[in-house]
Structure formats: structure tokens, C-alpha cells
Write a protein that holds these residues in place. Structure first.
Motif, PDB file in Angstrom:
ATOM      1  N   PRO A  38     -34.233  93.839 -34.506  1.00 31.33           N
ATOM      2  CA  PRO A  38     -34.028  94.197 -33.102  1.00 31.33           C
ATOM      3  C   PRO A  38     -34.199  93.021 -32.143  1.00 31.33           C
ATOM      4  O   PRO A  38     -35.229  92.854 -31.501  1.00 31.33           O
ATOM      5  N   VAL A  39     -33.171  92.185 -32.073  1.00 32.54           N
ATOM      6  CA  VAL A  39     -33.185  91.015 -31.193  1.00 32.54           C
ATOM      7  C   VAL A  39     -32.209  91.260 -30.051  1.00 32.54           C
ATOM      8  O   VAL A  39     -31.074  91.684 -30.281  1.00 32.54           O
ATOM      9  N   TYR A  40     -32.644  91.001 -28.843  1.00 34.41           N
ATOM     10  CA  TYR A  40     -31.805  91.165 -27.664  1.00 34.41           C
ATOM     11  C   TYR A  40     -31.332  89.790 -27.220  1.00 34.41           C
ATOM     12  O   TYR A  40     -32.135  88.865 -27.079  1.00 34.41           O
ATOM     13  N   ASP A  41     -30.033  89.654 -27.018  1.00 36.52           N
ATOM     14  CA  ASP A  41     -29.446  88.375 -26.637  1.00 36.52           C
ATOM     15  C   ASP A  41     -29.137  88.382 -25.142  1.00 36.52           C
ATOM     16  O   ASP A  41     -28.250  89.083 -24.685  1.00 36.52           O
ATOM     17  N   LEU A  42     -29.900  87.584 -24.401  1.00 36.04           N
ATOM     18  CA  LEU A  42     -29.710  87.485 -22.960  1.00 36.04           C
ATOM     19  C   LEU A  42     -28.734  86.375 -22.605  1.00 36.04           C
ATOM     20  O   LEU A  42     -28.470  86.131 -21.433  1.00 36.04           O
ATOM     21  N   GLY A  43     -28.213  85.705 -23.613  1.00 34.77           N
ATOM     22  CA  GLY A  43     -27.272  84.614 -23.398  1.00 34.77           C
ATOM     23  C   GLY A  43     -27.973  83.270 -23.366  1.00 34.77           C
ATOM     24  O   GLY A  43     -29.165  83.172 -23.099  1.00 34.77           O
ATOM     25  N   GLY A  44     -27.224  82.257 -23.681  1.00 36.21           N
ATOM     26  CA  GLY A  44     -27.780  80.906 -23.663  1.00 36.21           C
ATOM     27  C   GLY A  44     -28.489  80.561 -24.947  1.00 36.21           C
ATOM     28  O   GLY A  44     -28.734  81.402 -25.810  1.00 36.21           O
ATOM     29  N   GLU A  45     -28.811  79.275 -25.048  1.00 40.05           N
ATOM     30  CA  GLU A  45     -29.434  78.747 -26.266  1.00 40.05           C
ATOM     31  C   GLU A  45     -30.797  79.371 -26.550  1.00 40.05           C
ATOM     32  O   GLU A  45     -31.168  79.587 -27.692  1.00 40.05           O
ATOM     33  N   ARG A  46     -31.551  79.655 -25.505  1.00 42.44           N
ATOM     34  CA  ARG A  46     -32.906  80.203 -25.682  1.00 42.44           C
ATOM     35  C   ARG A  46     -33.035  81.599 -25.099  1.00 42.44           C
ATOM     36  O   ARG A  46     -34.092  81.996 -24.630  1.00 42.44           O
ATOM     37  N   GLY A  47     -31.983  82.360 -25.165  1.00 35.58           N
ATOM     38  CA  GLY A  47     -31.955  83.667 -24.529  1.00 35.58           C
ATOM     39  C   GLY A  47     -32.276  84.847 -25.421  1.00 35.58           C
ATOM     40  O   GLY A  47     -32.048  85.978 -25.035  1.00 35.58           O
ATOM     41  N   LYS A  48     -32.785  84.626 -26.607  1.00 31.55           N
ATOM     42  CA  LYS A  48     -33.118  85.735 -27.507  1.00 31.55           C
ATOM     43  C   LYS A  48     -34.506  86.273 -27.162  1.00 31.55           C
ATOM     44  O   LYS A  48     -35.447  85.513 -26.951  1.00 31.55           O
ATOM     45  N   ARG A  49     -34.620  87.610 -27.130  1.00 24.79           N
ATOM     46  CA  ARG A  49     -35.904  88.258 -26.862  1.00 24.79           C
ATOM     47  C   ARG A  49     -36.110  89.405 -27.836  1.00 24.79           C
ATOM     48  O   ARG A  49     -35.156  90.011 -28.333  1.00 24.79           O
ATOM     49  N   ILE A  50     -37.374  89.707 -28.066  1.00 25.53           N
ATOM     50  CA  ILE A  50     -37.760  90.761 -29.004  1.00 25.53           C
ATOM     51  C   ILE A  50     -38.808  91.634 -28.329  1.00 25.53           C
ATOM     52  O   ILE A  50     -39.733  91.119 -27.695  1.00 25.53           O
ATOM     53  N   ILE A  51     -38.659  92.934 -28.456  1.00 26.22           N
ATOM     54  CA  ILE A  51     -39.707  93.852 -28.005  1.00 26.22           C
ATOM     55  C   ILE A  51     -40.631  94.035 -29.207  1.00 26.22           C
ATOM     56  O   ILE A  51     -40.206  94.471 -30.277  1.00 26.22           O
ATOM     57  N   TRP A  52     -41.877  93.666 -29.032  1.00 24.14           N
ATOM     58  CA  TRP A  52     -42.828  93.597 -30.134  1.00 24.14           C
ATOM     59  C   TRP A  52     -42.913  94.907 -30.924  1.00 24.14           C
ATOM     60  O   TRP A  52     -42.869  94.907 -32.148  1.00 24.14           O
ATOM     61  N   GLY A  53     -42.986  96.028 -30.268  1.00 19.87           N
ATOM     62  CA  GLY A  53     -43.083  97.313 -30.964  1.00 19.87           C
ATOM     63  C   GLY A  53     -41.842  97.612 -31.797  1.00 19.87           C
ATOM     64  O   GLY A  53     -41.943  98.121 -32.914  1.00 19.87           O
ATOM     65  N   ASP A  54     -40.657  97.304 -31.269  1.00 20.61           N
ATOM     66  CA  ASP A  54     -39.417  97.501 -32.023  1.00 20.61           C
ATOM     67  C   ASP A  54     -39.418  96.626 -33.272  1.00 20.61           C
ATOM     68  O   ASP A  54     -39.032  97.052 -34.357  1.00 20.61           O
ATOM     69  N   PHE A  55     -39.855  95.379 -33.096  1.00 27.35           N
ATOM     70  CA  PHE A  55     -39.885  94.456 -34.224  1.00 27.35           C
ATOM     71  C   PHE A  55     -40.860  94.942 -35.294  1.00 27.35           C
ATOM     72  O   PHE A  55     -40.553  94.909 -36.486  1.00 27.35           O
ATOM     73  N   LEU A  56     -42.036  95.397 -34.886  1.00 23.16           N
ATOM     74  CA  LEU A  56     -43.028  95.861 -35.868  1.00 23.16           C
ATOM     75  C   LEU A  56     -42.485  97.000 -36.723  1.00 23.16           C
ATOM     76  O   LEU A  56     -42.687  97.022 -37.937  1.00 23.16           O
ATOM     77  N   GLY A  57     -41.798  97.951 -36.094  1.00 20.56           N
ATOM     78  CA  GLY A  57     -41.210  99.048 -36.857  1.00 20.56           C
ATOM     79  C   GLY A  57     -40.192  98.541 -37.862  1.00 20.56           C
ATOM     80  O   GLY A  57     -40.194  98.959 -39.025  1.00 20.56           O
ATOM     81  N   TRP A  58     -39.325  97.632 -37.435  1.00 21.76           N
ATOM     82  CA  TRP A  58     -38.322  97.044 -38.332  1.00 21.76           C
ATOM     83  C   TRP A  58     -39.000  96.255 -39.445  1.00 21.76           C
ATOM     84  O   TRP A  58     -38.648  96.381 -40.617  1.00 21.76           O
ATOM     85  N   PHE A  59     -39.992  95.468 -39.085  1.00 22.09           N
ATOM     86  CA  PHE A  59     -40.708  94.634 -40.045  1.00 22.09           C
ATOM     87  C   PHE A  59     -41.363  95.485 -41.127  1.00 22.09           C
ATOM     88  O   PHE A  59     -41.237  95.199 -42.324  1.00 22.09           O
ATOM     89  N   ARG A  60     -42.024  96.550 -40.713  1.00 24.57           N
ATOM     90  CA  ARG A  60     -42.717  97.419 -41.676  1.00 24.57           C
ATOM     91  C   ARG A  60     -41.746  98.110 -42.629  1.00 24.57           C
ATOM     92  O   ARG A  60     -42.096  98.369 -43.781  1.00 24.57           O
ATOM     93  N   SER A  61     -40.546  98.393 -42.172  1.00 26.33           N
ATOM     94  CA  SER A  61     -39.591  99.076 -43.041  1.00 26.33           C
ATOM     95  C   SER A  61     -38.787  98.098 -43.908  1.00 26.33           C
ATOM     96  O   SER A  61     -38.110  98.528 -44.833  1.00 26.33           O
ATOM     97  N   ASN A  62     -38.874  96.810 -43.636  1.00 25.37           N
ATOM     98  CA  ASN A  62     -38.083  95.822 -44.388  1.00 25.37           C
ATOM     99  C   ASN A  62     -38.897  94.867 -45.250  1.00 25.37           C
ATOM    100  O   ASN A  62     -38.319  94.133 -46.037  1.00 25.37           O
ATOM    101  N   TYR A  63     -40.193  94.861 -45.085  1.00 23.04           N
ATOM    102  CA  TYR A  63     -41.046  93.975 -45.875  1.00 23.04           C
ATOM    103  C   TYR A  63     -42.114  94.798 -46.581  1.00 23.04           C
ATOM    104  O   TYR A  63     -42.655  95.740 -46.008  1.00 23.04           O
ATOM    105  N   LYS A  64     -42.406  94.425 -47.808  1.00 19.98           N
ATOM    106  CA  LYS A  64     -43.401  95.149 -48.603  1.00 19.98           C
ATOM    107  C   LYS A  64     -44.802  94.668 -48.287  1.00 19.98           C
ATOM    108  O   LYS A  64     -45.019  93.509 -47.953  1.00 19.98           O
TER     109      LYS A  64
END
Length: 69
Positions: A38-64
Motif C-alpha cells: 500500500p504505497v501512495y504516489d504523490l508524484g516526483g522522485e520522493r513522492g511515495k508515502r505509506i500509511i503505517w497501519g495499512d502497511f502493517l496489515g499488508w506486511f503481516r499477511s505477506n511475511y511469515k
């Protein structure tokens, strides 16, 4: 040293993600290119953002959880 508490609604950059996961920035960037990350692209070279809670859910379901050593 007290543990840092993170809010599920924190919006963070990929370098901040690397610090939270205690991995190098290259590993954090690699993770964000995986399908479904769950990465949000705001544009530009350094425009990627992540909502920590969204990432944690994805991380827990994709890593053992590491088994006992």
C-alpha cells in the motif's frame, strides 16, 4: 531506552519505513515494489508515502513469523 509508539494513521516516507523496520533503505524500497504493497504516489522522485497501519496489515499477511531458533 523507551520504545517508540507509532500511530496506525502515521503517514511516512520510505526512509522512515526503513527505520521503523530496522532494515536498510534498499530493502524498504524493494518491499514497496511488491504487488499489493500500500504505497501512495504523490508524484516526483520522493513522492511515495505509506500509511503505517495499512502497511502493517499488508506486511503481516505477506511475511511469515520467524520460527524459534
Amino acid at each position: 531506552m523507551p520504545e517508540t509508539l507509532y500511530s496506525e494513521t502515521d503517514v511516512i516516507t520510505i526512509p522512515e519505513l526503513a527505520k521503523r523496520l530496522k532494515v536498510d533503505k534498499g530493502k524498504a524500497y524493494d518491499m514497496t515494489f511488491q504487488p499489493g504493497c500500500p504505497v501512495y504516489d504523490l508524484g516526483g522522485e520522493r513522492g511515495k508515502r505509506i500509511i503505517w497501519g495499512d502497511f502493517l496489515g499488508w506486511f503481516r499477511s505477506n511475511y511469515k513469523v520467524a520460527s524459534g531458533r
